[in-house]
Design an enzyme around this catalytic site. Structure first.
Site, PDB file in Angstrom:
ATOM      1  N   ARG A   1      29.003  54.779  45.654  1.00 15.88           N
ATOM      2  CA  ARG A   1      29.430  53.426  45.165  1.00 15.88           C
ATOM      3  C   ARG A   1      28.582  52.612  45.831  1.00 15.88           C
ATOM      4  O   ARG A   1      27.666  51.303  45.536  1.00 15.88           O
ATOM      5  CB  ARG A   1      30.925  53.071  46.189  1.00 15.88           C
ATOM      6  CG  ARG A   1      32.112  53.076  44.649  1.00 15.88           C
ATOM      7  CD  ARG A   1      31.602  52.360  43.563  1.00 15.88           C
ATOM      8  NE  ARG A   1      31.142  52.976  42.405  1.00 15.88           N
ATOM      9  CZ  ARG A   1      31.841  54.310  41.594  1.00 15.88           C
ATOM     10  NH1 ARG A   1      33.095  54.997  41.591  1.00 15.88           N
ATOM     11  NH2 ARG A   1      30.796  54.906  40.492  1.00 15.88           N
TER      12      ARG A   1
ATOM     13  N   ARG B   1      38.698  50.241  27.020  1.00 14.34           N
ATOM     14  CA  ARG B   1      37.734  49.945  28.009  1.00 14.34           C
ATOM     15  C   ARG B   1      36.134  49.556  27.174  1.00 14.34           C
ATOM     16  O   ARG B   1      35.626  50.501  27.703  1.00 14.34           O
ATOM     17  CB  ARG B   1      37.647  50.281  29.166  1.00 14.34           C
ATOM     18  CG  ARG B   1      36.763  49.554  30.310  1.00 14.34           C
ATOM     19  CD  ARG B   1      37.643  50.373  31.562  1.00 14.34           C
ATOM     20  NE  ARG B   1      38.357  50.876  32.047  1.00 14.34           N
ATOM     21  CZ  ARG B   1      38.805  51.940  32.375  1.00 14.34           C
ATOM     22  NH1 ARG B   1      37.942  53.007  33.582  1.00 14.34           N
ATOM     23  NH2 ARG B   1      40.040  52.249  33.751  1.00 14.34           N
TER      24      ARG B   1
ATOM     25  N   ASP C   1      38.758  57.279  31.049  1.00 14.17           N
ATOM     26  CA  ASP C   1      37.661  57.468  31.469  1.00 14.17           C
ATOM     27  C   ASP C   1      37.083  57.986  30.801  1.00 14.17           C
ATOM     28  O   ASP C   1      37.088  59.427  29.937  1.00 14.17           O
ATOM     29  CB  ASP C   1      37.825  57.446  32.938  1.00 14.17           C
ATOM     30  CG  ASP C   1      38.323  56.970  34.154  1.00 14.17           C
ATOM     31  OD1 ASP C   1      39.127  55.752  33.763  1.00 14.17           O
ATOM     32  OD2 ASP C   1      38.344  56.784  34.874  1.00 14.17           O
TER      33      ASP C   1
HETATM   34  P1  FDA Z   1      25.734  44.969  37.046  1.00 12.77           P
HETATM   35  O1  FDA Z   1      25.333  46.916  37.655  1.00 12.77           O
HETATM   36  O2  FDA Z   1      24.608  44.492  36.415  1.00 12.77           O
HETATM   37  O3  FDA Z   1      26.280  44.506  38.219  1.00 12.77           O
HETATM   38  C1  FDA Z   1      26.511  43.256  38.574  1.00 12.77           C
HETATM   39  C2  FDA Z   1      26.746  43.070  39.675  1.00 12.77           C
HETATM   40  O4  FDA Z   1      28.026  43.726  40.572  1.00 12.77           O
HETATM   41  C3  FDA Z   1      25.213  44.175  40.889  1.00 12.77           C
HETATM   42  O5  FDA Z   1      24.445  43.596  41.157  1.00 12.77           O
HETATM   43  C4  FDA Z   1      26.809  44.306  41.721  1.00 12.77           C
HETATM   44  O6  FDA Z   1      26.264  43.290  42.680  1.00 12.77           O
HETATM   45  C5  FDA Z   1      27.834  44.513  41.821  1.00 12.77           C
HETATM   46  N1  FDA Z   1      28.402  45.225  41.368  1.00 12.77           N
HETATM   47  C6  FDA Z   1      28.241  46.671  40.873  1.00 12.77           C
HETATM   48  N2  FDA Z   1      29.137  47.478  40.696  1.00 12.77           N
HETATM   49  C7  FDA Z   1      28.859  47.558  41.808  1.00 12.77           C
HETATM   50  C8  FDA Z   1      29.054  48.548  42.461  1.00 12.77           C
HETATM   51  N3  FDA Z   1      29.962  49.717  42.114  1.00 12.77           N
HETATM   52  N4  FDA Z   1      29.708  48.543  43.569  1.00 12.77           N
HETATM   53  C9  FDA Z   1      29.616  47.363  44.682  1.00 12.77           C
HETATM   54  N5  FDA Z   1      28.870  46.564  43.635  1.00 12.77           N
HETATM   55  C10 FDA Z   1      28.872  46.494  42.736  1.00 12.77           C
HETATM   56  N6  FDA Z   1      31.464  53.683  33.200  1.00 12.77           N
HETATM   57  C11 FDA Z   1      31.811  54.901  32.929  1.00 12.77           C
HETATM   58  O7  FDA Z   1      30.856  55.594  32.891  1.00 12.77           O
HETATM   59  N7  FDA Z   1      32.765  54.847  32.494  1.00 12.77           N
HETATM   60  C12 FDA Z   1      33.776  55.027  32.663  1.00 12.77           C
HETATM   61  O8  FDA Z   1      35.152  55.119  32.620  1.00 12.77           O
HETATM   62  C13 FDA Z   1      34.088  53.326  33.477  1.00 12.77           C
HETATM   63  N8  FDA Z   1      35.103  52.772  34.193  1.00 12.77           N
HETATM   64  C14 FDA Z   1      35.278  51.530  34.568  1.00 12.77           C
HETATM   65  C15 FDA Z   1      35.827  50.984  35.108  1.00 12.77           C
HETATM   66  C16 FDA Z   1      35.809  49.421  35.106  1.00 12.77           C
HETATM   67  C17 FDA Z   1      36.953  48.013  35.798  1.00 12.77           C
HETATM   68  C18 FDA Z   1      34.666  48.819  35.605  1.00 12.77           C
HETATM   69  C19 FDA Z   1      34.759  47.992  36.470  1.00 12.77           C
HETATM   70  C20 FDA Z   1      33.685  50.205  35.744  1.00 12.77           C
HETATM   71  C21 FDA Z   1      33.577  50.795  35.210  1.00 12.77           C
HETATM   72  N9  FDA Z   1      32.541  51.997  34.668  1.00 12.77           N
HETATM   73  C22 FDA Z   1      32.756  53.119  34.054  1.00 12.77           C
HETATM   74  C23 FDA Z   1      31.170  51.452  35.281  1.00 12.77           C
HETATM   75  C24 FDA Z   1      30.322  50.290  34.345  1.00 12.77           C
HETATM   76  O9  FDA Z   1      30.023  51.999  33.356  1.00 12.77           O
HETATM   77  C25 FDA Z   1      29.171  50.086  35.744  1.00 12.77           C
HETATM   78  O10 FDA Z   1      28.342  50.995  35.622  1.00 12.77           O
HETATM   79  C26 FDA Z   1      29.344  49.133  36.391  1.00 12.77           C
HETATM   80  O11 FDA Z   1      30.574  48.887  35.680  1.00 12.77           O
HETATM   81  C27 FDA Z   1      28.268  48.739  36.949  1.00 12.77           C
HETATM   82  O12 FDA Z   1      27.580  47.163  36.395  1.00 12.77           O
HETATM   83  P2  FDA Z   1      28.157  45.935  35.725  1.00 12.77           P
HETATM   84  O13 FDA Z   1      28.523  45.784  34.196  1.00 12.77           O
HETATM   85  O14 FDA Z   1      28.927  45.681  36.882  1.00 12.77           O
HETATM   86  O15 FDA Z   1      26.960  45.174  36.240  1.00 12.77           O
END
Ligand code: FDA
Length: 302
Positions: free
Chosen positions: A281, A176, A125
């Site tokens: 979260r 990723r 990560d």
């Molecule tokens: P956005 O933030 O625009 O979210 C889109 C929608 O998804 C939101 O409106 C909300 O409804 C929903 N949502 C998003 N995150 C949510 C949450 N945590 N709980 C509930 N609902 C949520 N970051 C990092 O810095 N290092 C890492 O190694 C990782 N690893 C990682 C693995 C995986 C499988 C995922 C999906 C994400 C990560 N992340 C991460 C987190 C990533 O950087 C990011 O902060 C979150 O995924 C939220 O961004 P989105 O791209 O989902 O878009």
């Protein structure tokens, strides 16, 4: 963010564990390895694979770092014995990156050796920007020792990300790609949502064109749509990508991704430190605060 949401978010860390658990159980598989494997079996039965993450807060001693190494080795054995489709994700600071980089490398390597012996895969990560250079160095050192069952994460909000991709072209990393979750200053990270998404797409194209496999980690519908358009041309055979989502977040989107013929991997956190993870979260998604309070009233209902 609306005022009510802001208030609920601020109250989150004060909530009792039992109440937080009522909401958090959607996002955390449980406390034990058996809880985690049970969640993975459910995910596998829906056609997706999983990545297991043992939750842990910041460590400050060598003993804690050793315990994390041992816990991941046991987890790999349990995945193998359970016959489930899951790999693992680790955080370098949990292995002592801030204590002693050399010793952290040895611990991470010990887990990677077990993963390799079991035919499994480990992703590192990406944490906050104070660790980016060391984390990429750790990855290159592992690759330099011949390991191929290891991948990294890059964050689209970082100014350096496109340069990092081009600096690693020769390694063809298994990536990723996520937006980035840590609060970073503007000298380090792009702040605007639209600009982050544009950089995400530029990074995705660059990774795919250089032959890398990419885990497209997002729940942002606009970004999922743009990524699907991108892979239709950059990865027409579908061998170089999968989508990745967090356990419990937007299962409808996950269903759509699978129905449209893409692979999906669900990131499954579990472990004793579920409370701190869960409150973070919940704070990230303020509308969820409303569910916490609904749960509170349900709990008090006769
Ligand atoms: P956005 O933030 O625009 O979210 C889109 C929608 O998804 C939101 O409106 C909300 O409804 C929903 N949502 C998003 N995150 C949510 C949450 N945590 N709980 C509930 N609902 C949520 N970051 C990092 O810095 N290092 C890492 O190694 C990782 N690893 C990682 C693995 C995986 C499988 C995922 C999906 C994400 C990560 N992340 C991460 C987190 C990533 O950087 C990011 O902060 C979150 O995924 C939220 O961004 P989105 O791209 O989902 O878009």
């Amino acid at each position: 963010m609306k005022l009510l949401d802001r208030c609920l978010t601020a109250l989150m860390p004060l909530l009792p564990r039992a109440l937080v658990w009522r909401v958090a159980k959607r996002y955390v598989a449980g406390v034990t390895v058996e809880d985690a494997l049970s969640a993975v079996r459910d995910i596998n039965s829906r056609g997706a694979s999983a990545t297991l993450d043992i939750l842990g807060e910041e460590i400050s001693t060598v003993e804690e770092a050793d315990r994390n190494r041992d816990a991941y080795i046991e987890l790999l054995d349990a995945i193998d014995a359970g016959g489930v489709d899951a790999n693992i994700s680790i955080k370098p600071t949990a292995f002592g990156l801030h204590l002693d980089e050399g010793a952290a490398f040895e611990r991470v390597k010990a887990v990677l050796v077990r993963a390799r012996d079991l035919g499994n895969f480990m992703r590192i990560d990406m944490e906050d920007s104070s660790t980016t250079t060391a984390t990429l160095g750790l990855y290159r050192s592992l690759r330099g020792e011949g390991f191929t069952n290891v991948g990294i994460v890059l964050q689209a909000y970082m100014h350096r990300t496109l340069q990092d991709i081009s600096d690693h072209t020769e390694w063809q990393p298994d990536y990723r790609l996520c937006k980035g979750i840590y609060v970073e200053p503007e000298e380090v990270a792009i702040q605007g949502r639209g600009e982050i998404n544009d950089n995400y797409m530029a990074a995705l194209q660059s990774m795919l064109r250089s032959g890398s496999f990419v885990g497209i980690a997002t729940h942002d519908h606009a970004l999922v749509d743009r990524s699907m358009e991108c892979v239709a041309s950059c990865d027409s055979e579908g061998t170089q990508h999968e989508f990745q989502m967090l356990l419990g977040v937007d299962p409808v989107l996950g269903g759509r991704i699978l129905n449209e013929g893409h692979r999906l991997r669900i990131y499954v956190p579990f472990g004793h430190d579920w409370y701190a993870y869960s409150t973070r979260r919940l704070q990230e998604n303020p509308t969820i605060g409303r569910y916490v309070f609904k749960a509170l009233f349900r709990r008090k209902a006769p």
